[in-house]
Design a protein around this motif. Structure first.
Motif, PDB file in Angstrom:
ATOM      1  N   PRO A   2       0.923  -1.173   0.054  1.00  0.00           N
ATOM      2  CA  PRO A   2      -0.154  -0.002  -0.003  1.00  0.00           C
ATOM      3  C   PRO A   2       0.896   1.284  -0.077  1.00  0.00           C
ATOM      4  O   PRO A   2       1.755   1.445   0.726  1.00  0.00           O
ATOM      5  CB  PRO A   2      -0.936  -0.162   1.401  1.00  0.00           C
ATOM      6  CG  PRO A   2       0.043  -1.023   2.137  1.00  0.00           C
ATOM      7  CD  PRO A   2       0.805  -1.968   1.304  1.00  0.00           C
ATOM      8  N   MET A   4       0.993   5.641  -0.159  1.00  0.00           N
ATOM      9  CA  MET A   4       0.243   6.727   0.299  1.00  0.00           C
ATOM     10  C   MET A   4       0.836   8.006   0.306  1.00  0.00           C
ATOM     11  O   MET A   4       2.088   8.116  -0.504  1.00  0.00           O
ATOM     12  CB  MET A   4      -0.028   6.952   1.890  1.00  0.00           C
ATOM     13  CG  MET A   4       1.224   6.987   2.591  1.00  0.00           C
ATOM     14  SD  MET A   4       1.080   6.834   4.433  1.00  0.00           S
ATOM     15  CE  MET A   4       0.050   8.344   4.672  1.00  0.00           C
ATOM     16  N   LEU A  23       2.901   2.613   4.071  1.00  0.00           N
ATOM     17  CA  LEU A  23       2.071   3.516   4.990  1.00  0.00           C
ATOM     18  C   LEU A  23       3.117   3.823   6.387  1.00  0.00           C
ATOM     19  O   LEU A  23       2.459   4.282   7.262  1.00  0.00           O
ATOM     20  CB  LEU A  23       0.855   2.819   5.421  1.00  0.00           C
ATOM     21  CG  LEU A  23      -0.385   2.248   4.566  1.00  0.00           C
ATOM     22  CD1 LEU A  23      -1.337   1.499   5.145  1.00  0.00           C
ATOM     23  CD2 LEU A  23      -0.606   3.324   3.460  1.00  0.00           C
ATOM     24  N   ASP A  95      -4.511   7.706   1.632  1.00  0.00           N
ATOM     25  CA  ASP A  95      -4.125   6.400   1.410  1.00  0.00           C
ATOM     26  C   ASP A  95      -4.544   6.096  -0.198  1.00  0.00           C
ATOM     27  O   ASP A  95      -5.437   6.711  -0.828  1.00  0.00           O
ATOM     28  CB  ASP A  95      -4.948   5.170   2.268  1.00  0.00           C
ATOM     29  CG  ASP A  95      -4.378   5.466   3.502  1.00  0.00           C
ATOM     30  OD1 ASP A  95      -3.318   6.081   3.614  1.00  0.00           O
ATOM     31  OD2 ASP A  95      -5.101   4.951   4.533  1.00  0.00           O
TER      32      ASP A  95
END
Length: 95
Positions: A2, A4, A23, A95
């Protein structure tokens, strides 16, 4: 993995959207917080370094975008290095 974006507000009031491939930024910075310039740089180096290493662990090479973002932050921060009262605020996480 992920990724961001996080928005910082420089001492002159300008906002800048920054990138992280992880993150991990959330573990080192807090929305609404204002960090003295040196502290912000330390936090950025730590968090983006960890993020780049996470990419290395997964893909076998460091994240050039994270390292480029860190270089951009360091370059922008240099303009305020002579101001002992300079702070950088964290405006938002996306995000």
């Amino acid at each position: 993995m992920p990724e961001m974006r996080f928005t910082v507000r420089w001492p002159d009031g300008q906002d800048e959207s920054c990138y992280s491939p992880s993150l991990v930024i959330r573990e080192h910075m807090e929305v609404g917080a204002a960090y003295p310039l040196a502290d912000f740089l330390d936090r950025s180096r730590t968090a983006l370094g960890i993020a780049s290493e996470r990419v290395r662990a997964k893909y076998g090479f460091p994240c050039s975008r994270a390292l480029g973002q860190l270089a951009r932050i360091e370059s922008a921060a240099a303009a305020y290095a002579g101001d002992p009262a300079a702070t950088v605020s964290i405006v938002a996480f996306e995000d």
